[in-house]
Design a protein around this motif. Structure first.
Motif, PDB file in Angstrom:
ATOM      1  N   PRO A  69       0.863  -1.229  -0.087  1.00  0.00           N
ATOM      2  CA  PRO A  69       0.132  -0.040  -0.035  1.00  0.00           C
ATOM      3  C   PRO A  69       0.782   1.197   0.144  1.00  0.00           C
ATOM      4  CG  PRO A  69      -0.156  -1.127   2.104  1.00  0.00           C
ATOM      5  CD  PRO A  69       0.649  -2.019   1.215  1.00  0.00           C
ATOM      6  N   VAL A  70       0.452   2.366  -0.823  1.00  0.00           N
ATOM      7  CA  VAL A  70       1.114   3.401  -0.886  1.00  0.00           C
ATOM      8  C   VAL A  70       0.775   4.543  -0.186  1.00  0.00           C
ATOM      9  CG1 VAL A  70       1.965   5.102  -2.760  1.00  0.00           C
ATOM     10  CG2 VAL A  70       1.574   2.586  -3.411  1.00  0.00           C
ATOM     11  N   VAL A  71       1.894   5.277   0.423  1.00  0.00           N
ATOM     12  CA  VAL A  71       1.839   6.781   0.914  1.00  0.00           C
ATOM     13  C   VAL A  71       2.615   7.572  -0.057  1.00  0.00           C
ATOM     14  CG1 VAL A  71       2.401   8.134   2.999  1.00  0.00           C
ATOM     15  CG2 VAL A  71       1.562   5.662   3.446  1.00  0.00           C
ATOM     16  N   LEU A  72       1.893   8.688  -0.155  1.00  0.00           N
ATOM     17  CA  LEU A  72       2.592   9.842  -0.978  1.00  0.00           C
ATOM     18  C   LEU A  72       2.876  10.656  -0.178  1.00  0.00           C
ATOM     19  CD1 LEU A  72       3.439  10.921  -3.674  1.00  0.00           C
ATOM     20  CD2 LEU A  72       0.921  12.257  -3.791  1.00  0.00           C
ATOM     21  N   PHE A  73       3.983  10.961   0.101  1.00  0.00           N
ATOM     22  CA  PHE A  73       4.885  11.985   1.083  1.00  0.00           C
ATOM     23  C   PHE A  73       5.123  13.379   0.528  1.00  0.00           C
ATOM     24  CE2 PHE A  73       8.392  13.636   3.550  1.00  0.00           C
ATOM     25  CZ  PHE A  73       7.681  14.109   4.765  1.00  0.00           C
ATOM     26  N   HIS A  74       4.558  14.462   1.214  1.00  0.00           N
ATOM     27  CA  HIS A  74       4.754  15.639   0.714  1.00  0.00           C
ATOM     28  C   HIS A  74       5.708  16.413   1.708  1.00  0.00           C
ATOM     29  CE1 HIS A  74       1.529  15.613  -2.315  1.00  0.00           C
ATOM     30  NE2 HIS A  74       1.012  14.798  -1.698  1.00  0.00           N
ATOM     31  N   HIS A  75       6.947  16.812   1.089  1.00  0.00           N
ATOM     32  CA  HIS A  75       7.984  17.538   1.976  1.00  0.00           C
ATOM     33  C   HIS A  75       7.502  18.804   2.479  1.00  0.00           C
ATOM     34  CE1 HIS A  75       9.313  20.073  -1.295  1.00  0.00           C
ATOM     35  NE2 HIS A  75       9.455  18.923  -2.001  1.00  0.00           N
ATOM     36  N   GLY A  76       8.414  19.415   3.338  1.00  0.00           N
ATOM     37  CA  GLY A  76       8.012  20.746   3.763  1.00  0.00           C
ATOM     38  C   GLY A  76       8.561  21.860   2.997  1.00  0.00           C
ATOM     39  N   MET A  77       8.885  22.990   3.449  1.00  0.00           N
ATOM     40  CA  MET A  77       9.373  24.222   2.685  1.00  0.00           C
ATOM     41  C   MET A  77      10.757  24.751   3.503  1.00  0.00           C
ATOM     42  SD  MET A  77       7.828  27.814   1.809  1.00  0.00           S
ATOM     43  CE  MET A  77       7.475  28.527   3.673  1.00  0.00           C
ATOM     44  N   PRO A  78      12.070  24.732   2.934  1.00  0.00           N
ATOM     45  CA  PRO A  78      12.336  23.799   1.619  1.00  0.00           C
ATOM     46  C   PRO A  78      12.382  22.330   2.014  1.00  0.00           C
ATOM     47  CG  PRO A  78      14.291  24.654   2.813  1.00  0.00           C
ATOM     48  CD  PRO A  78      13.097  25.256   3.641  1.00  0.00           C
ATOM     49  N   GLY A  79      12.458  21.596   0.769  1.00  0.00           N
ATOM     50  CA  GLY A  79      12.593  20.189   0.799  1.00  0.00           C
ATOM     51  C   GLY A  79      12.814  19.564  -0.553  1.00  0.00           C
ATOM     52  N   SER A  80      12.913  18.207  -0.365  1.00  0.00           N
ATOM     53  CA  SER A  80      13.018  17.405  -1.558  1.00  0.00           C
ATOM     54  C   SER A  80      12.868  16.302  -1.506  1.00  0.00           C
ATOM     55  CB  SER A  80      14.708  17.763  -2.011  1.00  0.00           C
ATOM     56  OG  SER A  80      15.364  16.924  -1.281  1.00  0.00           O
ATOM     57  N   ALA A  81      12.938  15.302  -2.708  1.00  0.00           N
ATOM     58  CA  ALA A  81      12.643  13.977  -2.710  1.00  0.00           C
ATOM     59  C   ALA A  81      13.775  13.264  -1.863  1.00  0.00           C
ATOM     60  CB  ALA A  81      12.416  13.548  -4.052  1.00  0.00           C
ATOM     61  N   VAL A  82      14.812  13.555  -1.590  1.00  0.00           N
ATOM     62  CA  VAL A  82      15.690  12.800  -0.932  1.00  0.00           C
ATOM     63  C   VAL A  82      15.160  12.201   0.537  1.00  0.00           C
ATOM     64  CG1 VAL A  82      18.169  12.902   0.400  1.00  0.00           C
ATOM     65  CG2 VAL A  82      17.671  14.234  -1.660  1.00  0.00           C
ATOM     66  N   PRO A  83      15.130  11.130   0.791  1.00  0.00           N
ATOM     67  CA  PRO A  83      14.412  10.283   1.762  1.00  0.00           C
ATOM     68  C   PRO A  83      15.072  10.731   3.122  1.00  0.00           C
ATOM     69  CG  PRO A  83      14.784   8.756   0.074  1.00  0.00           C
ATOM     70  CD  PRO A  83      15.645  10.018  -0.257  1.00  0.00           C
ATOM     71  N   MET A  84      14.138  11.376   4.199  1.00  0.00           N
ATOM     72  CA  MET A  84      14.856  11.406   5.494  1.00  0.00           C
ATOM     73  C   MET A  84      14.456  10.182   6.211  1.00  0.00           C
ATOM     74  SD  MET A  84      13.779  15.287   6.254  1.00  0.00           S
ATOM     75  CE  MET A  84      12.082  15.326   5.831  1.00  0.00           C
ATOM     76  N   ARG A  85      15.299   9.219   6.548  1.00  0.00           N
ATOM     77  CA  ARG A  85      14.983   8.091   7.128  1.00  0.00           C
ATOM     78  C   ARG A  85      14.581   8.142   8.264  1.00  0.00           C
ATOM     79  NH1 ARG A  85      16.092   4.195   3.208  1.00  0.00           N
ATOM     80  NH2 ARG A  85      14.935   2.791   4.328  1.00  0.00           N
ATOM     81  N   THR A  86      14.837   9.283   9.321  1.00  0.00           N
ATOM     82  CA  THR A  86      14.222   9.306  10.757  1.00  0.00           C
ATOM     83  C   THR A  86      12.725   9.639  10.735  1.00  0.00           C
ATOM     84  OG1 THR A  86      15.106  11.444  10.340  1.00  0.00           O
ATOM     85  CG2 THR A  86      16.439   9.956  11.731  1.00  0.00           C
ATOM     86  N   VAL A  87      12.231   9.845   9.505  1.00  0.00           N
ATOM     87  CA  VAL A  87      10.841  10.247   9.288  1.00  0.00           C
ATOM     88  C   VAL A  87      10.213   9.148   8.477  1.00  0.00           C
ATOM     89  CG1 VAL A  87       9.000  11.880   8.148  1.00  0.00           C
ATOM     90  CG2 VAL A  87      11.110  12.820   9.235  1.00  0.00           C
ATOM     91  N   LEU A  88      10.706   8.641   7.568  1.00  0.00           N
ATOM     92  CA  LEU A  88      10.055   7.704   6.586  1.00  0.00           C
ATOM     93  C   LEU A  88      10.110   6.108   6.996  1.00  0.00           C
ATOM     94  CD1 LEU A  88      10.735   9.057   3.054  1.00  0.00           C
ATOM     95  CD2 LEU A  88       8.811   9.630   4.830  1.00  0.00           C
TER      96      LEU A  88
END
Length: 291
Positions: free
Chosen positions: A23-42
Motif C-alpha cells: 500500500p502506498v503513501v505519497l509523502f509531501h515534504h516541507g518548505m524547503p525540501g526535496s525527494a531525498v528520503p529522510m529515514r528518521t521520518v520515513l
C-alpha cells in the motif's frame, strides 16, 4: 533519483521506497525540501509495510521550476507521478508546507486518495477568523510578510533564509533561525534527524532558491482548490509548541475540514511531533480506514 516526465514535458524528480505491491503513501515534504528520503521520518512508515513515494516540488532539486505554481498545481504533479507509477489507490501525508499539498492531492485526485495524514500544516492565508502570522517565529513572520511588498522583497527574504540553511550544520541552522525552534525541536535537530534534514534541504537548494520562493508564494496565496473538496478521512496532528506553523492553524483546519479528527499535542513542536510519533500517526489513520 529518477525523473518522471509530466504531460506538458517538465521533469519531476521522485523517489520510491519499499515493495512495489505494498500500500502506498505519497509523502509531501516541507518548505524547503526535496525527494531525498529522510529515514528518521520515513523508516517508521516503511516498517509498517508501506511503499513511500515522494517527489521534489517544481524548482527544488532536479524538478523543473514553475515559479507561479499554486498548491493545487503541485498536487496535480504528484497525481501525475502516481499515474506514472501505475498506482490505483493511496494515502497522502504532508508535513508543514507539505500539509496543504496533501489536502490538495485529496481534492484533485479524490477518486484515488483513501486517506490523508497532515502534521503541522498551514491553514489558508485568507482563513476567516485566523491571524495567519500570529504566534510564528520572527523569521517566518518576515518571509510571509514580504509577500505584501512584492516579488523582489519576497525573493530577498528567501535568499537570506536559504543562506542560513544551505550547507550548514544542524546546530548552525537552529542558531541562525532560533525564533522558529522551541527547545523540544532544538533537541531533535541535534539527533540523527538533523543530518537527514540537512541532506534533504541541501539537495533541494542545489540549483538555487526557486523552489522555496515558489512554495512561499503558493502557500501565501490562493491555494487553487476548495477545502470542501477534500472528502477523504483526514487525521490532523499539531504540536502546541510549534513556532513555524502555530497551533491556531491546526485548530482552524480542525474546524473547517469535512471529515477530520484532530490530535493537538501539548508537549511537542514542529519537528519533535513528526520524528517521535509518525508511526503512531499512521497507525491511527490505518485503523480508521480499516473500520
Amino acid at each position: 533519483m529518477p525523473l518522471a516526465r509530466l504531460p506538458e514535458g517538465r521533469e519531476l524528480e521522485y523517489e520510491s521506497l519499499g515493495p512495489k505491491q505494498a500500500p502506498v503513501v505519497l509523502f509531501h515534504h516541507g518548505m524547503p525540501g526535496s525527494a531525498v528520503p529522510m529515514r528518521t521520518v520515513l523508516d517508521p512508515v516503511l516498517e509498517r509495510g508501506f511503499r513511500v513515494v515522494t517527489y521534489s516540488r517544481s524548482g527544488y532539486g532536479r524538478s523543473a521550476p514553475v515559479p507561479s505554481r499554486t498548491v493545487a498545481e503541485s498536487a496535480a504533479d504528484g497525481a501525475h507521478l502516481i499515474d506514472h507509477l501505475d498506482i490505483d489507490r493511496y494515502c497522502t501525508f504532508g508535513w508543514s508546507g507539505g500539509g496543504p499539498h496533501a489536502l490538495a492531492t485529496a481534492a484533485v485526485d479524490a477518486h484515488r486518495v483513501s486517506g490523508v495524514l497532515i502534521n503541522a500544516s498551514f491553514a489558508p492565508p485568507t482563513a476567516p477568523g485566523l491571524d495567519f502570522l500570529a504566534g510564528m517565529g520572527e523569521q517566518n513572520k518576515v518571509q510571509f510578510g514580504t509577500l505584501r511588498e512584492g516579488e523582489r522583497a519576497a525573493r530577498a527574504a528567501v535568499s537570506q533564509m536559504a543562506a542560513a540553511v544551505r550547507g550548514n550544520r544542524p546546530e548552525d541552522v537552529t542558531a541562525h533561525l532560533s525564533s522558529l525552534f522551541p527547545e523540544v525541536d532544538v533537541s531533535v535537530m541535534a539527533s540523527g534527524f538533523g543530518a537527514d534534514n540537512a541532506s534533504n534541504m541541501d539537495h533541494a537548494l542545489e540549483a538555487g532558491d526557486e523552489g522555496w520562493f515558489a512554495d512561499l508564494r503558493a502557500l501565501g496565496g490562493d491555494w487553487g482548490f476548495d477545502l470542501a473538496d477534500v472528502v477523504a478521512p483526514v487525521e490532523l496532528w499539531h504540536g502546541e509548541l510549534d513556532r513555524m506553523v502555530p497551533i491556531a492553524h491546526g485548530e482552524w483546519l480542525s474546524r473547517n475540514l469535512t471529515d477530520v479528527r484532530a490530535h493537538l499535542e501539548p508537549d511537542h513542536g514542529h519537528i519533535s511531533l513528526t520524528v517521535e510519533k509518525v508511526g503512531s500517526m499512521l497507525d491511527v489513520l490505518t485503523r480508521r480506514l480499516n473500520q
